[in-house]
Design a protein around this motif. Structure first.
Motif, PDB file in Angstrom:
ATOM      1  N   ASN A 103      13.603   6.770  -0.965  1.00 49.56           N
ATOM      2  CA  ASN A 103      12.461   6.565  -0.078  1.00 49.56           C
ATOM      3  C   ASN A 103      11.192   6.219  -0.850  1.00 49.56           C
ATOM      4  O   ASN A 103      10.402   5.366  -0.431  1.00 49.56           O
ATOM      5  CB  ASN A 103      12.220   7.819   0.766  1.00 49.56           C
ATOM      6  CG  ASN A 103      13.026   7.798   2.058  1.00 49.56           C
ATOM      7  OD1 ASN A 103      13.582   6.782   2.432  1.00 49.56           O
ATOM      8  ND2 ASN A 103      13.097   8.926   2.726  1.00 49.56           N
ATOM      9  N   LEU A 104      10.963   6.903  -1.960  1.00 53.82           N
ATOM     10  CA  LEU A 104       9.787   6.603  -2.780  1.00 53.82           C
ATOM     11  C   LEU A 104       9.868   5.181  -3.333  1.00 53.82           C
ATOM     12  O   LEU A 104       8.852   4.473  -3.397  1.00 53.82           O
ATOM     13  CB  LEU A 104       9.664   7.623  -3.915  1.00 53.82           C
ATOM     14  CG  LEU A 104       9.238   9.036  -3.504  1.00 53.82           C
ATOM     15  CD1 LEU A 104       9.368   9.994  -4.679  1.00 53.82           C
ATOM     16  CD2 LEU A 104       7.800   9.046  -2.978  1.00 53.82           C
ATOM     17  N   GLN A 105      11.075   4.750  -3.725  1.00 59.94           N
ATOM     18  CA  GLN A 105      11.232   3.393  -4.241  1.00 59.94           C
ATOM     19  C   GLN A 105      10.960   2.364  -3.150  1.00 59.94           C
ATOM     20  O   GLN A 105      10.270   1.351  -3.375  1.00 59.94           O
ATOM     21  CB  GLN A 105      12.643   3.203  -4.787  1.00 59.94           C
ATOM     22  CG  GLN A 105      12.854   1.872  -5.511  1.00 59.94           C
ATOM     23  CD  GLN A 105      11.967   1.745  -6.741  1.00 59.94           C
ATOM     24  OE1 GLN A 105      12.158   2.452  -7.722  1.00 59.94           O
ATOM     25  NE2 GLN A 105      10.993   0.837  -6.685  1.00 59.94           N
ATOM     26  N   ILE A 106      11.458   2.634  -1.946  1.00 61.60           N
ATOM     27  CA  ILE A 106      11.206   1.732  -0.812  1.00 61.60           C
ATOM     28  C   ILE A 106       9.709   1.656  -0.523  1.00 61.60           C
ATOM     29  O   ILE A 106       9.156   0.582  -0.268  1.00 61.60           O
ATOM     30  CB  ILE A 106      11.981   2.225   0.432  1.00 61.60           C
ATOM     31  CG1 ILE A 106      13.476   1.987   0.239  1.00 61.60           C
ATOM     32  CG2 ILE A 106      11.492   1.519   1.694  1.00 61.60           C
ATOM     33  CD1 ILE A 106      14.335   2.632   1.307  1.00 61.60           C
ATOM     34  N   ALA A 107       9.037   2.815  -0.572  1.00 64.27           N
ATOM     35  CA  ALA A 107       7.597   2.855  -0.314  1.00 64.27           C
ATOM     36  C   ALA A 107       6.821   2.056  -1.358  1.00 64.27           C
ATOM     37  O   ALA A 107       5.840   1.368  -1.030  1.00 64.27           O
ATOM     38  CB  ALA A 107       7.120   4.308  -0.284  1.00 64.27           C
ATOM     39  N   LEU A 108       7.259   2.117  -2.620  1.00 58.71           N
ATOM     40  CA  LEU A 108       6.585   1.345  -3.669  1.00 58.71           C
ATOM     41  C   LEU A 108       6.805  -0.153  -3.492  1.00 58.71           C
ATOM     42  O   LEU A 108       5.894  -0.961  -3.716  1.00 58.71           O
ATOM     43  CB  LEU A 108       7.071   1.808  -5.048  1.00 58.71           C
ATOM     44  CG  LEU A 108       6.609   3.187  -5.509  1.00 58.71           C
ATOM     45  CD1 LEU A 108       7.196   3.525  -6.867  1.00 58.71           C
ATOM     46  CD2 LEU A 108       5.079   3.267  -5.575  1.00 58.71           C
ATOM     47  N   TYR A 109       8.026  -0.547  -3.094  1.00 56.21           N
ATOM     48  CA  TYR A 109       8.294  -1.963  -2.801  1.00 56.21           C
ATOM     49  C   TYR A 109       7.388  -2.438  -1.652  1.00 56.21           C
ATOM     50  O   TYR A 109       6.832  -3.545  -1.683  1.00 56.21           O
ATOM     51  CB  TYR A 109       9.757  -2.171  -2.403  1.00 56.21           C
ATOM     52  CG  TYR A 109      10.725  -2.103  -3.560  1.00 56.21           C
ATOM     53  CD1 TYR A 109      10.397  -2.602  -4.817  1.00 56.21           C
ATOM     54  CD2 TYR A 109      12.001  -1.566  -3.390  1.00 56.21           C
ATOM     55  CE1 TYR A 109      11.286  -2.542  -5.884  1.00 56.21           C
ATOM     56  CE2 TYR A 109      12.905  -1.503  -4.436  1.00 56.21           C
ATOM     57  CZ  TYR A 109      12.544  -1.989  -5.686  1.00 56.21           C
ATOM     58  OH  TYR A 109      13.428  -1.922  -6.728  1.00 56.21           O
ATOM     59  N   TRP A 110       7.263  -1.598  -0.640  1.00 59.40           N
ATOM     60  CA  TRP A 110       6.425  -1.905   0.532  1.00 59.40           C
ATOM     61  C   TRP A 110       4.963  -2.065   0.109  1.00 59.40           C
ATOM     62  O   TRP A 110       4.286  -3.000   0.509  1.00 59.40           O
ATOM     63  CB  TRP A 110       6.607  -0.786   1.543  1.00 59.40           C
ATOM     64  CG  TRP A 110       5.842  -0.907   2.818  1.00 59.40           C
ATOM     65  CD1 TRP A 110       6.143  -1.722   3.876  1.00 59.40           C
ATOM     66  CD2 TRP A 110       4.668  -0.170   3.196  1.00 59.40           C
ATOM     67  NE1 TRP A 110       5.232  -1.539   4.902  1.00 59.40           N
ATOM     68  CE2 TRP A 110       4.313  -0.583   4.507  1.00 59.40           C
ATOM     69  CE3 TRP A 110       3.900   0.799   2.580  1.00 59.40           C
ATOM     70  CZ2 TRP A 110       3.220  -0.064   5.189  1.00 59.40           C
ATOM     71  CZ3 TRP A 110       2.810   1.330   3.246  1.00 59.40           C
ATOM     72  CH2 TRP A 110       2.473   0.894   4.540  1.00 59.40           C
ATOM     73  N   ASN A 118       3.894  -5.091   7.529  1.00 65.21           N
ATOM     74  CA  ASN A 118       5.118  -4.770   8.248  1.00 65.21           C
ATOM     75  C   ASN A 118       5.350  -3.264   8.254  1.00 65.21           C
ATOM     76  O   ASN A 118       4.972  -2.567   7.304  1.00 65.21           O
ATOM     77  CB  ASN A 118       6.320  -5.461   7.605  1.00 65.21           C
ATOM     78  CG  ASN A 118       6.215  -6.976   7.706  1.00 65.21           C
ATOM     79  OD1 ASN A 118       5.809  -7.503   8.743  1.00 65.21           O
ATOM     80  ND2 ASN A 118       6.568  -7.659   6.626  1.00 65.21           N
ATOM     81  N   PRO A 119       5.977  -2.732   9.310  1.00 67.78           N
ATOM     82  CA  PRO A 119       6.258  -1.289   9.358  1.00 67.78           C
ATOM     83  C   PRO A 119       7.150  -0.869   8.191  1.00 67.78           C
ATOM     84  O   PRO A 119       7.997  -1.640   7.730  1.00 67.78           O
ATOM     85  CB  PRO A 119       6.971  -1.103  10.701  1.00 67.78           C
ATOM     86  CG  PRO A 119       6.619  -2.317  11.505  1.00 67.78           C
ATOM     87  CD  PRO A 119       6.431  -3.429  10.516  1.00 67.78           C
ATOM     88  N   LEU A 120       6.947   0.347   7.733  1.00 64.34           N
ATOM     89  CA  LEU A 120       7.765   0.903   6.652  1.00 64.34           C
ATOM     90  C   LEU A 120       8.989   1.582   7.258  1.00 64.34           C
ATOM     91  O   LEU A 120       8.860   2.460   8.111  1.00 64.34           O
ATOM     92  CB  LEU A 120       6.953   1.910   5.832  1.00 64.34           C
ATOM     93  CG  LEU A 120       7.725   2.692   4.763  1.00 64.34           C
ATOM     94  CD1 LEU A 120       8.256   1.748   3.690  1.00 64.34           C
ATOM     95  CD2 LEU A 120       6.843   3.765   4.140  1.00 64.34           C
ATOM     96  N   ARG A 121      10.154   1.172   6.816  1.00 67.32           N
ATOM     97  CA  ARG A 121      11.395   1.789   7.272  1.00 67.32           C
ATOM     98  C   ARG A 121      12.020   2.558   6.113  1.00 67.32           C
ATOM     99  O   ARG A 121      12.476   1.959   5.150  1.00 67.32           O
ATOM    100  CB  ARG A 121      12.362   0.734   7.804  1.00 67.32           C
ATOM    101  CG  ARG A 121      11.896   0.095   9.099  1.00 67.32           C
ATOM    102  CD  ARG A 121      12.905  -0.893   9.644  1.00 67.32           C
ATOM    103  NE  ARG A 121      12.542  -1.343  10.973  1.00 67.32           N
ATOM    104  CZ  ARG A 121      11.681  -2.323  11.234  1.00 67.32           C
ATOM    105  NH1 ARG A 121      11.091  -2.950  10.225  1.00 67.32           N
ATOM    106  NH2 ARG A 121      11.390  -2.663  12.473  1.00 67.32           N
ATOM    107  N   LEU A 122      12.004   3.853   6.245  1.00 65.52           N
ATOM    108  CA  LEU A 122      12.504   4.706   5.170  1.00 65.52           C
ATOM    109  C   LEU A 122      14.025   4.752   5.171  1.00 65.52           C
ATOM    110  O   LEU A 122      14.675   4.572   6.202  1.00 65.52           O
ATOM    111  CB  LEU A 122      11.932   6.115   5.312  1.00 65.52           C
ATOM    112  CG  LEU A 122      10.409   6.242   5.143  1.00 65.52           C
ATOM    113  CD1 LEU A 122       9.969   7.669   5.370  1.00 65.52           C
ATOM    114  CD2 LEU A 122       9.980   5.779   3.761  1.00 65.52           C
TER     115      LEU A 122
END
Length: 441
Positions: A7-14, A36-40
């Motif tokens: 999730n942290l990696q996805i948030a950083l990409y976002w 765009n919305p963040l999808r965890l």
């Protein structure tokens, strides 16, 4: 742990995508963009739990991630800037500062404004509001903007996040703060229970009043609407001779109500330099705010004693320290306990602000008898000629003094490979304790 890392990696990409788009606008490659919305990856992670608890909007969450990013990837901002400025060069619009140890870019308020608002003044002011002291970020001590030198733009201050939030979002637990110059308090706990503490009945009754407040304060303030009529928090004064159970009582209050107890080292708080005492106290209370900690000021006379008439500048600033402390104690929303050997040592201005003042007297013979009978380990056999009622009536000792005697006797019996305690050994240990305390045997 794996789900949270994902999730942290996805948030950083976002976050990187948002920064890339803002830089493309700056260099004229695109006209505008939408976030765009963040999808965890997983809703059962520490990051998802944080979002559910605080419900930040998009802008607030971006600011949060900006502040977290260097803690997760030290090169995060440098790498993004390098992609857009491959030949290097200065880029002041992006903001950011260098740290004393960290060699990468640390985000500032200007960084948040650039990414989320660009040159739109109205949006930039909205980001400034998010980073103000009135916003819930600062109120809940989650993140804030570091003050800048006088004359410099306010938004050039570094974004700072509470280390506990970093721990919460990365490893899922929050370690207790360590004793240091910035946090002059130590965490205290005990293996003992209420049954191990012998107090005068009046003292014990008043202690249970504090316990009731801890359990029911939220209902009183919020459900019963008393928040607008009474100040938050609870202030208590414990006074009595050393060794009568003041520290143990504070520790047991924390243990029984599930709250951490921190004992303040006043020698590290009080400073001879003007203004330093207030700074030390400010750091302490800022750290404790919204944590529901119990703050225990032992030997509080050093700081909370009677104020003096103003004869010189030193007296003036000493009184200012007291006034500042009164203000912080009254605004603290948890339990503050002051401990003193003598009630008369505490300034009247403080006394009026206590919800309760509790006397810890020397234990009476009947209480000493209970302490004697409960303190020796069950492995020790007591000879029949030891009468605890007689011992308690003859020797006036505090609970701490009795524990010292028991400690000495136990070690001596272990050394002699015996488990039988006779009256001669006991009386020798008692005399030894009296001499140590400077009393006449």
């Amino acid at each position: 742990m794996q789900a949270n890392a994902n999730n942290l990696q996805i948030a950083l990409y976002w976050l990187k995508a948002i920064i890339d788009d803002s830089l493309k606008i700056r260099f004229g490659r695109v006209q505008n963009f939408e976030i765009n919305p963040l999808r965890l990856y997983d809703k059962n992670s520490w990051l998802a739990a944080f979002m559910e608890q605080y419900e930040p909007n998009i802008e607030e969450f971006v600011v949060l991630l900006l502040t977290i990013a260097p803690h997760l990837q030290p090169h995060f901002f440098n790498q993004i800037i390098a992609e857009h400025l491959p030949e290097g060069g200065d880029f002041p619009e992006f903001g950011g500062v260098k740290g004393s140890n960290h060699r990468g870019i640390l985000p500032t308020g200007e960084t948040a404004q650039f990414i989320l608002a660009g040159d739109d003044l109205e949006k930039r002011l909205e980001i400034q509001r998010i980073l103000s002291s009135e916003h819930w970020f600062a109120q809940k001590r989650i993140l804030w903007m570091e003050p800048v030198r006088e004359g410099e733009p306010m938004m050039s201050g570094r974004l700072v996040i509470d280390p506990e939030i970093i721990e919460q979002l990365t490893i899922g637990t929050v370690s207790k703060p360590r004793f240091s110059l910035d946090f002059p308090a130590e965490y205290i706990n005990t293996e003992m229970d209420w049954d191990d503490l012998v107090l005068h009945p009046n003292t014990l009754r008043q202690i249970h009043e504090i316990e009731n407040w801890i359990k029911h304060s939220d209902t009183l303030l919020h459900d019963w609407g008393m928040k607008k009529k009474i100040k938050p928090g609870y202030r208590a004064l414990f006074y009595g001779p050393p060794g009568t159970g003041k520290t143990l009582t504070a520790t047991l209050l924390g243990k029984q109500t599930g709250k951490d107890v921190f004992r303040i080292d006043l020698s590290r708080v009080v400073s001879k330099y003007i203004g330093e005492t207030e700074k030390n106290l400010s750091r302490l209370f800022d750290k404790a705010e919204n944590k529901n900690w119990i703050l225990f000021f032992d030997e509080a006379d050093a700081l909370f004693g009677k104020r003096t008439d103003i004869r010189d500048a030193h007296d003036k600033y000493a009184n200012q320290e007291v006034a500042y402390l009164l203000q912080r104690i009254e605004s603290y929303n948890g339990l503050v306990i002051l401990a003193s050997n003598q009630r008369a040592n505490i300034d009247d201005a403080f006394v009026r602000r206590f919800q309760t003042i509790i006397h810890f007297p020397m234990p009476r013979p009947e209480e000493r008898c209970k302490i004697w009978s409960r303190t020796f380990p069950p492995q020790i056999r007591i000879v029949q000629d030891i009468d605890w009622q007689h011992v308690a009536a003859r020797y006036e000792l505090t609970g701490a003094g009795i524990l010292n005697v028991v400690h000495y006797c136990s070690v001596e019996l272990l050394a002699s490979e015996s488990n039988l305690l006779d009256l001669k050994q006991l009386e020798f240990a008692i005399q030894r304790e009296f001499i140590k305390e400077g009393k006449i045997v």
